[in-house]
Write an enzyme that holds these catalytic residues in place. Structure first.
Site, mmCIF file in Angstrom:
data_model
loop_
_atom_site.group_PDB
_atom_site.id
_atom_site.type_symbol
_atom_site.label_atom_id
_atom_site.label_comp_id
_atom_site.label_asym_id
_atom_site.label_seq_id
_atom_site.Cartn_x
_atom_site.Cartn_y
_atom_site.Cartn_z
ATOM 1 N N HIS A 30 4.615 45.225 -17.882
ATOM 2 C CA HIS A 30 5.045 45.678 -16.553
ATOM 3 C C HIS A 30 5.083 47.187 -16.387
ATOM 4 O O HIS A 30 5.376 47.677 -15.305
ATOM 5 C CB HIS A 30 6.429 45.103 -16.223
ATOM 6 C CG HIS A 30 7.527 45.750 -17.008
ATOM 7 N ND1 HIS A 30 7.799 45.431 -18.310
ATOM 8 C CD2 HIS A 30 8.403 46.727 -16.675
ATOM 9 C CE1 HIS A 30 8.792 46.163 -18.750
ATOM 10 N NE2 HIS A 30 9.192 46.968 -17.794
HETATM 11 C C1 UD1 Z 1 12.451 48.382 -13.894
HETATM 12 C C2 UD1 Z 1 12.805 49.567 -14.797
HETATM 13 C C3 UD1 Z 1 12.191 49.360 -16.175
HETATM 14 C C4 UD1 Z 1 12.573 48.011 -16.749
HETATM 15 C C5 UD1 Z 1 12.167 46.917 -15.749
HETATM 16 C C6 UD1 Z 1 12.509 45.526 -16.231
HETATM 17 C C7 UD1 Z 1 13.022 51.730 -13.632
HETATM 18 C C8 UD1 Z 1 12.407 53.052 -13.462
HETATM 19 N N1 UD1 Z 1 12.274 50.797 -14.280
HETATM 20 O O1 UD1 Z 1 11.028 48.402 -13.707
HETATM 21 O O2 UD1 Z 1 12.665 50.374 -17.031
HETATM 22 O O3 UD1 Z 1 11.900 47.820 -17.961
HETATM 23 O O4 UD1 Z 1 12.848 47.173 -14.519
HETATM 24 O O5 UD1 Z 1 12.018 44.583 -15.358
HETATM 25 O O6 UD1 Z 1 14.138 51.525 -13.213
HETATM 26 N N2 UD1 Z 1 10.097 43.564 -7.586
HETATM 27 C C9 UD1 Z 1 10.211 42.341 -6.999
HETATM 28 N N3 UD1 Z 1 11.392 41.674 -7.175
HETATM 29 C C10 UD1 Z 1 12.418 42.176 -7.922
HETATM 30 C C11 UD1 Z 1 12.272 43.435 -8.502
HETATM 31 C C12 UD1 Z 1 11.102 44.115 -8.337
HETATM 32 O O7 UD1 Z 1 9.330 41.847 -6.326
HETATM 33 O O8 UD1 Z 1 13.474 41.506 -8.049
HETATM 34 C C13 UD1 Z 1 8.815 44.280 -7.426
HETATM 35 C C14 UD1 Z 1 8.852 45.216 -6.253
HETATM 36 O O9 UD1 Z 1 7.642 45.185 -5.623
HETATM 37 C C15 UD1 Z 1 9.019 46.565 -6.892
HETATM 38 C C16 UD1 Z 1 8.351 46.394 -8.242
HETATM 39 O O10 UD1 Z 1 8.541 45.016 -8.586
HETATM 40 O O11 UD1 Z 1 8.460 47.569 -6.117
HETATM 41 C C17 UD1 Z 1 8.939 47.256 -9.301
HETATM 42 O O12 UD1 Z 1 10.349 47.116 -9.358
HETATM 43 P P1 UD1 Z 1 11.267 48.344 -9.812
HETATM 44 O O13 UD1 Z 1 12.689 47.967 -9.810
HETATM 45 O O14 UD1 Z 1 10.884 49.567 -9.068
HETATM 46 O O15 UD1 Z 1 10.799 48.619 -11.302
HETATM 47 P P2 UD1 Z 1 10.348 47.657 -12.477
HETATM 48 O O16 UD1 Z 1 8.887 47.784 -12.641
HETATM 49 O O17 UD1 Z 1 10.919 46.280 -12.356
#
Ligand code: UD1
Length: 364
Positions: A207
């Site tokens: 991811h």
């Molecule tokens: C975040 C953490 C990362 C951790 C990971 C575990 C930061 C900078 N990164 O990354 O360190 O390893 O979580 O999963 O905080 N999304 C969904 N549903 C959700 C959550 C996210 O659809 O419940 C999608 C959204 O489109 C979002 C993307 O995933 O834009 C990324 O989510 P985000 O919370 O920005 O970061 P992660 O890649 O999950």
């Protein structure tokens, strides 16, 4: 002021670190606390499920910030958490790990001169292209109590000039969750449920922006994984961020490269424990596989958790195809290292965190 503290969590790995502290604070009844969920992760499979299987109460407060760019998300958490701090100021704020919620909440608390406790302080990848590295640096600079999971963290904080009385080596709180939940996890028989034999499959998670955001890198990796799956079936629970990118590519995997929905914590532990090997870019999974004694190919150029390479079962392979094939073949041939126990990853870290918290509160 009452001695209420806020325990802040926002993203999936935070919940696994939060749980052991909640269990112990409940049983000791020494420190009144509330759980604040920022809402960084909001999908049922990324959030709620974790509270259920880890047996922690629903968050007392949910800031419901949702997704956005790094800065947008951070700013939104900062704003909403600051409002909460103004309305109901706690005696201290505890943050975990290195996600955007960790950074934003420590910044809001520090601005209001509320003591910040950072659990998992001191880790450094020395790679500022990772959002998590920026989060770690800023959070540690702002923290009043820095609780460290592995020896490298002590050295980094000393080199950064953090006064040593603020810093304590307590071990890895995530391993407390693992120790407690593993027996239950193994009852799940997740591998069989997904149609593979225990010990006869590889587990993949992916991811990190550096692996999934660039279509060319992602396509190259997917082609490599498809090749690996010809040797041993690959189970791939797909993170929502990665899912979006794969959909944009219009990629369809071959039959032994099995993409499934994100799994909950117990299924994740069960799948790791029964895998022949794990390929991952997750920090937490590097730690869990080291503890479980399962070979881990770390799909990154570096790690902020060097003990998983030095004593544990991890090898840094980046996204270098030759290296990945070499290490992969070594594991299949039974020639891979076994790893050793890691100091203080003993299932009792939460007790040491709680002791430090109690000492801090006595002084407030
Ligand atoms: C975040 C953490 C990362 C951790 C990971 C575990 C930061 C900078 N990164 O990354 O360190 O390893 O979580 O999963 O905080 N999304 C969904 N549903 C959700 C959550 C996210 O659809 O419940 C999608 C959204 O489109 C979002 C993307 O995933 O834009 C990324 O989510 P985000 O919370 O920005 O970061 P992660 O890649 O999950």
């Amino acid at each position: 002021m009452t001695k209420l503290i806020y325990l802040v969590a926002g993203a999936r790995p935070n919940f696994i670190k939060l749980a052991p502290l909640v269990w112990i604070l409940h049983s000791r009844r020494s420190v009144p606390f509330q759980i604040v969920h920022t809402g960084q992760h909001y999908d049922h499979a990324m959030s709620e499920t974790f509270f259920k299987v880890l047996n922690i109460p629903e968050p007392d407060i949910n800031l419901e910030v949702g997704s956005g760019t790094q800065s947008f998300q951070t700013a939104r958490i900062l704003e909403r958490f600051d409002e909460l701090l103004q309305e109901k100021p706690p005696s201290a704020v505890v943050v975990f790990g290195d996600v955007n919620s960790t950074l934003a909440c420590s910044l809001a608390a520090a601005k209001r001169q509320i003591p910040v406790v950072h659990v998992e302080a001191g880790l450094r990848s020395f790679d500022r292209s990772m959002p998590e590295e920026i989060n770690r640096l800023v959070t540690d600079a702002l923290s009043d109590l820095l609780l460290v999971s592995e020896a490298s963290g002590m050295l980094h904080l000393q080199q950064e000039g953090i006064p040593e009385e603020k810093v304590h080596l307590v071990g890895n709180i995530m391993i407390d969750s693992l120790v407690r939940m593993l027996p239950k996890a193994l009852q799940r028989q997740t591998a069989s449920r997904l149609g593979v034999e225990p010990g006869q499959y590889a587990l993949l998670t992916l991811h990190r922006p550096s692996n999934v955001d660039d279509p060319e890198t992602l396509s190259r990796l997917l082609a490599l994984f498809a090749d690996l799956s010809q040797k041993i079936p690959l189970i791939f629970p797909v993170h929502p961020r990665t899912k979006k990118q794969i959909e944009l590519l219009g990629y369809t995997p071959p039959s032994d490269f099995r993409m499934v929905e994100p799994v909950d914590y117990l299924d994740s532990l069960c799948l790791q424990k029964q895998a022949k090997l794990v390929l991952t870019d997750s920090g937490g999974i590097q730690e869990e596989t080291s503890c479980l004694g399962i070979p881990c190919l770390t799909l990154r150029k570096n790690t902020e958790r060097p003990v998983t390479v030095e004593l544990g079962t991890s090898t840094i392979v980046g996204n270098d195809e030759n290296l990945i094939w070499n290490v992969f073949e070594q594991v299949l041939a039974g020639q891979y290292k076994h790893g050793q126990p890691i100091p203080l990853w003993d299932g009792h870290t939460a007790g040491r965190v709680a002791d430090n918290l109690q000492d801090l509160l006595k002084g407030i």
